[in-house]
Design a protein around this motif. Structure first.
Motif, PDB file in Angstrom:
ATOM      1  N   GLY A  10      45.570  40.543  49.628  1.00 27.44           N
ATOM      2  CA  GLY A  10      45.640  41.993  49.631  1.00 27.44           C
ATOM      3  C   GLY A  10      45.812  42.537  51.023  1.00 27.44           C
ATOM      4  O   GLY A  10      45.847  41.803  52.010  1.00 27.44           O
ATOM      5  N   ARG A  24      42.977  46.247  49.392  1.00 35.05           N
ATOM      6  CA  ARG A  24      43.755  46.707  48.245  1.00 35.05           C
ATOM      7  C   ARG A  24      44.528  45.526  47.667  1.00 35.05           C
ATOM      8  O   ARG A  24      45.323  44.903  48.360  1.00 35.05           O
ATOM      9  CB  ARG A  24      44.732  47.796  48.657  1.00 35.05           C
ATOM     10  N   ILE A  25      44.275  45.231  46.403  1.00 32.96           N
ATOM     11  CA  ILE A  25      44.992  44.191  45.688  1.00 32.96           C
ATOM     12  C   ILE A  25      45.990  44.908  44.777  1.00 32.96           C
ATOM     13  O   ILE A  25      45.599  45.692  43.919  1.00 32.96           O
ATOM     14  CB  ILE A  25      44.052  43.318  44.831  1.00 32.96           C
ATOM     15  N   ARG A  26      47.274  44.659  44.989  1.00 36.21           N
ATOM     16  CA  ARG A  26      48.317  45.326  44.199  1.00 36.21           C
ATOM     17  C   ARG A  26      48.819  44.356  43.141  1.00 36.21           C
ATOM     18  O   ARG A  26      49.222  43.241  43.446  1.00 36.21           O
ATOM     19  CB  ARG A  26      49.452  45.764  45.105  1.00 36.21           C
ATOM     20  N   ASP A  41      46.781  49.382  41.591  1.00 41.28           N
ATOM     21  CA  ASP A  41      45.974  48.978  42.737  1.00 41.28           C
ATOM     22  C   ASP A  41      44.518  48.816  42.334  1.00 41.28           C
ATOM     23  O   ASP A  41      43.965  49.652  41.605  1.00 41.28           O
ATOM     24  CB  ASP A  41      46.071  50.013  43.858  1.00 41.28           C
TER      25      ASP A  41
END
Length: 155
Positions: A10, A24-26, A41
């Motif tokens: 992330g 933030r992991i998309r 997100d």
């Protein structure tokens, strides 16, 4: 199924927590009605007492065996790509726009280097403008109101 060994990649975001970074992991989520993928997100707080990651860095995080606090559930494993110099993930070579730096240097040797060309070898590393133009190192805080003053560290 246990997900304790799962590594997530992330991007580091501004965070006001002490000894933690907001990551933030998309992910792409399928909308079955439109049959299209859309960005989704998810945000995790990762334990980072040495502050190895700065805002904008791409990092690997791993879930902790047990939560440190109510919010801190992961640990920062390593910084994969620092913000700034773009690296091709397959070859590991540095990239400028759409070309490898090696190819640009080879073309400069063949055709002559322009006087106005940027020299990547002499460029200082990230962090030289801390405090003047780069505010990613500063302590962030939540901006609750607009008072007309410049607030560079507000989230």
């Amino acid at each position: 199924m246990s997900r304790r060994g799962l590594l997530l990649m992330g991007q580091c975001m501004p965070c006001i927590k002490q000894n933690a970074s907001k990551i933030r992991i998309r992910r792409m989520e399928l909308d079955k009605n439109l049959n299209m993928y859309f960005k989704k997100d998810e945000f995790y707080f990762a334990h980072d007492p040495q502050k190895v990651c700065k805002t904008g860095d791409v990092v690997l995080i791993r879930e902790l065996p047990e939560r440190l606090t109510r919010l801190i559930t992961h640990n920062v494993e390593k910084v994969v790509y620092p913000l700034g110099d773009i690296t091709d993930p397959i070859t590991g070579k540095k990239v400028v726009v759409g070309k490898y730096r090696e190819d640009i240097e080879m073309a400069n040797q063949l055709f002559g280097k322009s006087k106005k060309a940027f020299d990547y070898e002499k460029a200082p590393p990230r962090g030289r403008l801390e405090g003047t133009k780069d505010f990613t190192h500063g302590e962030t805080y939540i901006k609750y109101h607009e008072d007309g003053k410049d607030q560079p560290f507000a989230v």
